[in-house]
Design a protein around this motif. Structure first.
Motif, PDB file in Angstrom:
ATOM      1  N   ILE A  28     -17.324  -9.662   5.250  1.00  0.00           N
ATOM      2  CA  ILE A  28     -16.575  -9.862   4.007  1.00  0.00           C
ATOM      3  C   ILE A  28     -15.339  -8.979   4.076  1.00  0.00           C
TER       4      ILE A  28
ATOM      5  N   ASN B  77     -19.048 -14.150  -2.868  1.00  0.00           N
ATOM      6  CA  ASN B  77     -18.934 -14.015  -1.411  1.00  0.00           C
ATOM      7  C   ASN B  77     -19.646 -15.138  -0.681  1.00  0.00           C
TER       8      ASN B  77
ATOM      9  N   LEU C  43     -25.643 -10.985  -0.409  1.00  0.00           N
ATOM     10  CA  LEU C  43     -24.250 -11.174  -0.811  1.00  0.00           C
ATOM     11  C   LEU C  43     -24.154 -11.636  -2.261  1.00  0.00           C
TER      12      LEU C  43
ATOM     13  N   GLY D 241     -22.757  -3.018   0.627  1.00  0.00           N
ATOM     14  CA  GLY D 241     -21.360  -2.783   0.263  1.00  0.00           C
ATOM     15  C   GLY D 241     -21.186  -2.024  -1.036  1.00  0.00           C
TER      16      GLY D 241
ATOM     17  N   ALA E 149     -14.349  -8.040  -1.408  1.00  0.00           N
ATOM     18  CA  ALA E 149     -15.469  -7.184  -1.807  1.00  0.00           C
ATOM     19  C   ALA E 149     -15.176  -6.486  -3.119  1.00  0.00           C
ATOM     20  N   LYS E 150     -16.204  -6.288  -3.925  1.00  0.00           N
ATOM     21  CA  LYS E 150     -16.032  -5.648  -5.223  1.00  0.00           C
ATOM     22  C   LYS E 150     -15.534  -4.222  -5.074  1.00  0.00           C
TER      23      LYS E 150
ATOM     24  N   ILE F 242     -17.331  -5.448   4.421  1.00  0.00           N
ATOM     25  CA  ILE F 242     -18.790  -5.416   4.495  1.00  0.00           C
ATOM     26  C   ILE F 242     -19.246  -6.176   5.736  1.00  0.00           C
TER      27      ILE F 242
END
Length: 358
Positions: free
Chosen positions: A210, A192, A188, A300, A215-216, A221
């Protein structure tokens, strides 16, 4: 008063016939020239309102609209920071006046500040994206200047060997060691880990998650927890009401602290960032045989290109193909370092037979 002086430069500050407030820099400390600039702006605003001409937009207009339209993205905060820095070069400028020379000046100033080529390119990429929006989507410009990007070295992958990781964890304060170990177990990102809440963890199912807005890539995720990760989370029970990781009763928001860098120095580890814990996790997975498509889902990542950075760390599947070219040399001689051409040279050549029929 529609002319105001700020920082030694005159600015136009007036209200257009449409009711819109217009604030632009004149780019000069000369009041006479500033007055001429203001008169031209007033004339343009009148022509827009009465004749329907396209208004002359400024960089500030574009920046505000960009932030509004991109507010849902994970990079919105980074964009705001970059735009604040760019304001010294582009603030108040009309879009038509942004040219190649000005963009080159931005590049030079970033480099002079000690920034790497990659950091400079991220700023330039933002400028390029906004100018392209002005041309293609917003129709504020007919043409945007070309943005020249700098050459970058290969994508950075820095990871630790397991003995190095154990040495680092031993040097870290307990709260940071727990978070670093959890990062090595899950991959992570720092935000996160620091933002992980108890509502995102199910120890019975050995699972964490997540949410998309955390999340980016803006995709949820799933985070499977191995035995070590479960133990690390269970260790935090009762320490904080909402967040998993805390320090002295308060949630942790920053990990790259003095304690982190001091531990790196004591452990004898150089050129290593907290984010490289994620690279380490991915590298260990690939070396252990985890397929890239599985790693992409676990990490992710939004594209396979991001995962293929680690492909060279696991070439076992290529070995059978390499064997297809066997039989080209004497393996036994190669192992013992014998040069086959030299070995053959020591033998007496057989005499050539004559063709008696000639």
């Amino acid at each position: 008063m529609s002319l105001r002086k700020r920082g030694g430069v005159w600015w136009v500050d007036l209200v257009a016939p449409s009711g819109e407030r217009v604030r632009r820099t004149t780019g000069t400390a000369n009041k006479v020239l500033a007055q001429e600039f203001q008169d031209r702006i007033k004339s343009e605003l009148w022509r827009v309102a009465r004749l329907g001409e396209r208004p002359r937009r400024t960089w500030n207009d574009a920046a505000v609209r960009w932030l509004k339209e991109q507010s849902h993205k994970a990079t919105a905060r980074e964009d705001r920071a970059k735009l604040r820095w760019l304001d010294r070069h582009l603030g108040g400028r009309e879009l038509e006046t942004i040219n190649r020379a000005l963009l080159d000046q931005i590049t030079e100033d970033k480099l002079a500040g000690g920034c790497s080529n990659a950091t400079v390119n991220r700023v330039l990429a933002l400028v390029r994206a906004i100018l392209r929006k002005c041309v293609r989507d917003w129709e504020w410009l007919d043409k945007a200047p070309a943005v020249r990007m700098l050459r970058e070295s290969g994508r950075r992958i820095r990871y630790l060997e397991r003995h190095e990781a154990r040495r680092l964890l031993a040097e870290l304060p307990e709260h940071l060691a727990d978070m670093a170990a959890f990062s090595l177990c899950t991959g992570l990102r720092a935000a996160n880990v620091t933002g992980l809440m108890w509502t995102q963890v199910d120890l019975d199912r050995r699972l964490a998650w997540i949410h998309p807005d955390q999340a980016k890539a803006r995709k949820a995720i799933p985070v499977p927890l191995n035995a070590e990760a479960v133990a690390l989370v269970a260790k935090q029970l009762g320490k904080h009401a909402t967040h998993v990781f805390s320090f002295r009763g308060s949630r942790i928001t920053q990990v790259s602290t003095k304690a982190w860098y001091t531990a790196l120095e004591r452990a004898g580890i150089e050129d290593f960032r907290w984010h490289d814990l994620r690279h380490t996790w991915a590298s260990w997975h690939v070396q252990g045989g985890t397929p890239l498509y599985v790693l992409q889902e676990m990490g992710g990542w939004s594209s396979t290109d991001m995962v293929r950075r680690y492909a060279h760390l696991a070439a076992d599947h290529l070995a059978p193909y390499a064997e297809r070219l066997g039989g080209l040399c004497d393996v036994e001689a190669a192992i013992h370092g014998t040069n086959l051409s030299q070995a053959g040279a020591g033998k007496k050549k057989a005499p050539r037979s004559r063709d008696l029929s000639a």
